[in-house]
Design a protein around this motif. Structure first.
Motif, PDB file in Angstrom:
ATOM      1  N   GLU A  50       0.827  -1.211   0.000  1.00 12.70           N
ATOM      2  CA  GLU A  50       0.000   0.000   0.000  1.00 12.70           C
ATOM      3  C   GLU A  50       0.860   1.259   0.000  1.00 12.70           C
ATOM      4  O   GLU A  50       0.551   2.255  -0.668  1.00 12.70           O
ATOM      5  N   ARG A  51       1.974   1.231   0.755  1.00 13.88           N
ATOM      6  CA  ARG A  51       2.886   2.379   0.809  1.00 13.88           C
ATOM      7  C   ARG A  51       3.551   2.600  -0.539  1.00 13.88           C
ATOM      8  O   ARG A  51       3.664   3.736  -1.022  1.00 13.88           O
ATOM      9  N   ALA A 269      -2.971  -3.083   4.174  1.00 11.20           N
ATOM     10  CA  ALA A 269      -3.761  -1.941   4.630  1.00 11.20           C
ATOM     11  C   ALA A 269      -4.268  -1.139   3.427  1.00 11.20           C
ATOM     12  O   ALA A 269      -3.747  -1.272   2.316  1.00 11.20           O
ATOM     13  N   PRO A 270      -5.281  -0.299   3.615  1.00  8.85           N
ATOM     14  CA  PRO A 270      -5.802   0.514   2.507  1.00  8.85           C
ATOM     15  C   PRO A 270      -4.751   1.460   1.935  1.00  8.85           C
ATOM     16  O   PRO A 270      -3.936   2.021   2.675  1.00  8.85           O
ATOM     17  N   GLN A 328     -11.709  -3.949   2.013  1.00  9.31           N
ATOM     18  CA  GLN A 328     -12.625  -4.588   2.966  1.00  9.31           C
ATOM     19  C   GLN A 328     -12.712  -3.835   4.294  1.00  9.31           C
ATOM     20  O   GLN A 328     -13.673  -4.033   5.054  1.00  9.31           O
ATOM     21  N   GLN A 329     -11.748  -2.973   4.593  1.00 10.24           N
ATOM     22  CA  GLN A 329     -11.822  -2.174   5.817  1.00 10.24           C
ATOM     23  C   GLN A 329     -12.722  -0.952   5.673  1.00 10.24           C
ATOM     24  O   GLN A 329     -13.078  -0.324   6.679  1.00 10.24           O
ATOM     25  N   SER A 352      -7.601  -7.675   0.052  1.00  4.86           N
ATOM     26  CA  SER A 352      -7.768  -6.339  -0.483  1.00  4.86           C
ATOM     27  C   SER A 352      -6.366  -5.807  -0.786  1.00  4.86           C
ATOM     28  O   SER A 352      -5.439  -6.011   0.014  1.00  4.86           O
ATOM     29  N   TYR A 353      -6.198  -5.113  -1.889  1.00  2.00           N
ATOM     30  CA  TYR A 353      -4.849  -4.758  -2.346  1.00  2.00           C
ATOM     31  C   TYR A 353      -4.919  -3.556  -3.294  1.00  2.00           C
ATOM     32  O   TYR A 353      -5.980  -3.253  -3.860  1.00  2.00           O
ATOM     33  N   PRO A 354      -3.810  -2.849  -3.476  1.00  2.00           N
ATOM     34  CA  PRO A 354      -3.812  -1.671  -4.344  1.00  2.00           C
ATOM     35  C   PRO A 354      -4.092  -2.016  -5.804  1.00  2.00           C
ATOM     36  O   PRO A 354      -3.612  -3.034  -6.308  1.00  2.00           O
TER      37      PRO A 354
END
Length: 358
Positions: A50-51, A269-270, A328-329, A352-354
């Protein structure tokens, strides 16, 4: 003119020195980050999809010079890869052998500073990551011409790995052989490549025997020692196995793209622009598909893909591979997933992924 060129070259050399120094400074910061994480006994992988997606998007957004957006992002992709290697060595399993499009996808996503492990099958990629012999795995999931890759869906259903990224690679097939002065009697390639080039092959080599093998790279390796054989493989394989090109870009359809998944053990993470993938086993009754999709409509969630696939080992039963917009968050996605779980026999959130940047 000679003096002017010399002056410009001196200026370029001076800039190169500054760029090199700045990259060195970035590497020092990356090493400092690694030390902080080690001191804090950081349990997660230092690789944060995500970063990296956020950084690459920002680079593209602020790019305002002559270098194309994607080219600038690729440059930084490699800088980030080299810096990550200072923090933590990463080993990536891919569908081999060397020279496959899957290897190209792995290097496109992680950069060339990672170590790679070539595997003989999609199953083996999953197993190497599961056993911890590789930190991540890269496998094909769908092709714009041929659809979803069944072997990958089967493994997603049976294994517990998470999807933590995606990569798209434009597919161009090259026809090659050891000595192009020889007649072509047999052509080796992966079955999908044969299908994607079938019209061209019928028109140009109608009498050649077509043989399906495990990968196009393997096909290229086979024809090195077979004088009357040719292979369909990538540009990389052409140089890697020192073959001669017989014909360029022989695929029947232009714009052929394969999408690959990056597999790992940790959730992501998102990033701000994500997608979520899930496998769903619907009830075997009228209206079941409509019923399971209705929560997405209620939450105004875009369905990016809906593919039906035979359930492994069970006749006439099917599961659905679904890709949706969002992480999903996020509240609305989470709400939809909770509702779907109540309407179906089984739901596996694959990750969930970028959304791919490069």
């Amino acid at each position: 003119m000679a003096k002017e060129l010399e002056k410009l070259r001196v200026e370029i050399d001076a800039l190169d020195k500054k760029i090199q120094s700045l990259i060195g400074s970035r590497a020092e910061l990356a090493s400092a980050v690694a030390e902080v994480k080690k001191t804090a006994k950081y349990s997660s992988s230092f690789y944060r999809p995500e970063r990296e997606a956020q950084v690459l998007r920002t680079i593209i957004e602020r790019n305002d010079n002559l270098v194309k957006d994607k080219d600038m992002a690729h440059i930084f992709r490699e800088i980030m890869s080299a810096c990550l290697a200072l923090e933590q060595g990463i080993n990536v399993a891919y569908l081999g052998p060397e020279g496959t499009f899957t290897q190209e996808a792995a290097l496109k996503n992680f950069g060339h500073a990672v170590s790679t492990l070539d595997c003989g099958s999609v199953d083996e990629v999953f197993h190497e990551v599961e056993k911890g012999n590789a930190n991540y795995g890269v496998v094909p999931i769908e092709n714009s011409s041929n659809g979803v890759i069944g072997a990958t869906v089967d493994m997603l259903y049976s294994q517990d790995l998470k999807i933590c990224g995606e990569v798209e690679v434009s597919i161009h097939h090259q026809l090659m052989m050891a000595d192009q002065s020889k007649d072509i009697e047999v052509i080796y390639a992966h079955q999908q490549a044969l299908e994607q080039c079938q019209r061209w092959l019928k028109n140009h080599y109608p009498k050649a025997q077509l043989k399906s093998v495990a990968s196009n790279a393997l096909a290229a390796r086979l024809v090195k020692d077979e004088p009357n054989a040719a292979a369909i493989a990538s540009e990389v394989a052409l140089g890697l196995y020192a073959l001669e090109r017989v014909a360029k870009n022989i695929e029947d359809k232009t714009g052929n793209v394969t999408r690959f998944l990056v597999l790992g053990k940790e959730e992501v993470a998102p990033s701000g622009k994500d997608k979520t993938s899930l496998l769903v086993v619907a009830k075997h009754e009228a209206g079941a598909l409509f019923d399971l999709l209705s929560p997405f409509n209620d939450q105004n969630i875009n369905i990016l893909q809906l593919a039906r696939h035979p359930m492994p080992g069970i006749k006439w039963e099917y599961l659905f591979l679904i890709d949706i917009d969002g992480h999903q968050q996020e509240a609305h996605v989470h709400s939809a997933l909770v509702q779907i779980a109540k309407k179906v026999l089984k739901v596996d959130i694959l990750g969930s992924y970028p959304v791919t940047v490069l």
